[in-house]
Design a protein around this motif. Structure first.
Motif, PDB file in Angstrom:
ATOM      1  N   SER A  57       0.641  -1.452   0.232  1.00  0.00           N
ATOM      2  CA  SER A  57       0.720   0.023   0.129  1.00  0.00           C
ATOM      3  C   SER A  57       0.652   1.087  -0.275  1.00  0.00           C
ATOM      4  O   SER A  57       2.149   1.327  -0.167  1.00  0.00           O
ATOM      5  N   PHE A  77      -1.430   7.902  11.187  1.00  0.00           N
ATOM      6  CA  PHE A  77      -2.218   7.044   9.121  1.00  0.00           C
ATOM      7  C   PHE A  77      -1.082   6.820   8.999  1.00  0.00           C
ATOM      8  O   PHE A  77      -0.623   7.268   8.214  1.00  0.00           O
ATOM      9  N   SER A 100      -2.286   4.035   3.713  1.00  0.00           N
ATOM     10  CA  SER A 100      -3.561   4.138   3.205  1.00  0.00           C
ATOM     11  C   SER A 100      -3.774   3.252   1.828  1.00  0.00           C
ATOM     12  O   SER A 100      -2.693   2.786   1.070  1.00  0.00           O
ATOM     13  N   ASN A 101      -4.417   2.830   1.589  1.00  0.00           N
ATOM     14  CA  ASN A 101      -5.168   1.416   0.328  1.00  0.00           C
ATOM     15  C   ASN A 101      -4.618   0.425   0.810  1.00  0.00           C
ATOM     16  O   ASN A 101      -3.557  -0.078  -0.063  1.00  0.00           O
ATOM     17  N   GLY A 130      -7.018   2.697   5.855  1.00  0.00           N
ATOM     18  CA  GLY A 130      -6.725   2.538   4.882  1.00  0.00           C
ATOM     19  C   GLY A 130      -7.361   1.465   4.105  1.00  0.00           C
ATOM     20  O   GLY A 130      -7.205   0.331   3.797  1.00  0.00           O
ATOM     21  N   THR A 184     -10.186  -0.269   2.075  1.00  0.00           N
ATOM     22  CA  THR A 184      -9.045   0.398   0.144  1.00  0.00           C
ATOM     23  C   THR A 184     -10.642  -0.127  -0.103  1.00  0.00           C
ATOM     24  O   THR A 184     -12.124  -0.105  -0.293  1.00  0.00           O
ATOM     25  N   SER A 220     -11.766   7.876   7.057  1.00  0.00           N
ATOM     26  CA  SER A 220     -11.726   7.054   6.043  1.00  0.00           C
ATOM     27  C   SER A 220     -12.295   7.916   4.886  1.00  0.00           C
ATOM     28  O   SER A 220     -12.685   8.022   4.916  1.00  0.00           O
TER      29      SER A 220
END
Length: 423
Positions: free
Chosen positions: A148, A186, A189-190, A227, A229, A270
């Motif tokens: 990611s 954080f 991400s994804n 994170g 997706t 999100s």
């Protein structure tokens, strides 16, 4: 006949269509996957359209709060019905001017990335006669997941380096106008799979508990990021997280046993998961041509319409794929936009209907996040695409972002094409 042909005939193309029922379903799915009592921030950067944001705020105890990083996003949040005190203001480069506007309008919680950032928030809060809560964003020295988009574990403008936070604490405690209220992490991400996401969250929870104990850092609110997706411009479904709730509750019970009674409050955030699948980009074929044996399908939506954050170094490159009829004939080709640059490329050598011709419509799925406002919107002076919102199949509102040149600074405006619920 495409799914949104009637809307394209009514409003023209390029056209974004957002399904508010899908937004509500995504919100329900994510809250169901999170621990009971967890708070959820909607990241306005994904799509600041007030009607989408309003749909995410609805739902009582399972309504989202707002994560914003500019006064423009604050304005969108207030338009959508969020209260300023519900907003978490983030970003590493907050200016004195925007802090005066944010605090003056009632924002009281900030994610901060440096001693200077904390002092600046405090100075402006003190000037307004209030105290602001500061979450310290932490850039962990290590990480769990290896896939990611990494947001931690490397040098960064985001956050305090975890290994040097102890050195900064005396200065942070002396800052006027602020209350140290917790931490914000954080790390990615994804995330590509549930195990990677869970592993990162478990690491984050353990780190936050350890830093809080070692540094005697108050922990009223712990935002451990996101994170989650969702596909981007290609067919597919949002991620599924059947094990997330149980694993997170176990980790929280182990490291932060007071969390069930709100000490600390636990928050997630999100963007794309909540709105990505709600959007479809409808675009019309302008021309189909062959160049040295290669097929090019030219449409009226380019990187000025769906740019994949092209103005930000194309962190999420455009590589679309279409939902095709199961038995329909296909032929490979390159899908391009109308702009006078070879970079106006939506999909290289992808499967396309074999019989496409000028006037036909093409629909790009999963475009509810990082669409209009993540694109080169003003490039070549083309108008912004129209955005239409549906609920139960009926049009709620239709609007277009408009830019105006003025001798006085003005924010972008949204022109309402068709009145509806848009406030």
């Amino acid at each position: 006949m495409t799914r949104h042909a009637a809307l394209a005939a009514r409003y023209g193309t390029p056209l974004y269509v957002y399904d508010l029922d899908e937004v509500a379903l995504a919100r329900h799915e994510l809250f169901t996957a999170l621990p009971d009592g967890a708070e959820l921030f909607y990241a306005f950067k994904a799509n600041p359209h007030p009607e989408l944001a309003r749909a995410l705020r609805e739902g009582g105890e399972r309504g989202c709060r707002a994560e914003i990083s500019s006064t423009g996003e604050l304005a969108a949040a207030l338009t959508a019905g969020y209260r300023a005190e519900e907003c978490l203001y983030t970003g590493p480069g907050k200016t004195i001017g925007e802090l005066h506007e944010a605090i003056g309008r009632g924002v009281r919680v900030f994610s901060t990335d440096s001693v200077t950032d904390v002092r600046r928030v405090g100075a402006v809060a003190a000037a307004h006669g209030v105290v602001a809560d500061c979450l310290l964003r932490i850039n962990s020295a290590d990480a769990s997941a290896t896939t990611s988009i990494r947001m931690t574990g490397t040098p960064s403008q985001f956050g305090f380096d975890s290994e040097t936070l102890a050195e900064a604490m005396p200065s942070l405690r002396r800052a006027d106008g602020v209350r140290l209220a917790g931490m914000h992490l954080f790390p990615l991400s994804n995330a590509r799979d549930e195990d990677a996401l869970i592993g990162e969250f478990e690491h984050t929870i353990e780190l936050a508990a350890r830093l809080s104990a070692a540094l005697e850092l108050p922990l009223r609110l712990l935002d451990i990021g996101g994170g989650f997706t969702a596909p981007y411009g290609v067919p597919g479904r949002r991620g599924s997280y059947p094990n997330l709730r149980d694993r997170l509750e176990t980790a929280l019970d182990r490291h932060l046993p007071g969390w069930r009674s709100g000490a600390p409050r636990i928050a997630f955030e999100s963007g794309r998961f909540l709105v990505g699948a709600a959007g479809t980009l409808v675009t019309e074929v302008s021309n189909v041509k062959i160049s040295r044996g290669r097929r090019y399908v030219i449409v009226d939506a380019g990187i000025n319409t769906f740019g994949g954050m092209s103005g930000l170094g194309r962190l999420m490159p455009v590589a679309v794929a279409l939902e095709l009829e199961p038995d329909g004939p296909t032929e490979r080709g390159t899908l391009v936009g109308p702009l006078c640059t070879p970079g106006d490329l939506l999909g290289r050598e992808i499967a396309l209907p074999a019989d496409l011709e000028p006037g036909d419509l093409v629909e790009i799925p999963n475009t509810g996040a990082y669409g209009v406002t993540a694109s080169l919107l003003m490039f070549l002076g083309r108008p912004a695409p129209l955005e239409v919102l549906l609920r139960s199949g009926e049009v709620v509102s239709a609007s277009r972002i408009e830019h105006h040149r003025s001798h006085q600074p003005v924010p972008y405006a949204r022109t309402v094409v068709e009145a509806g619920a848009l406030g």
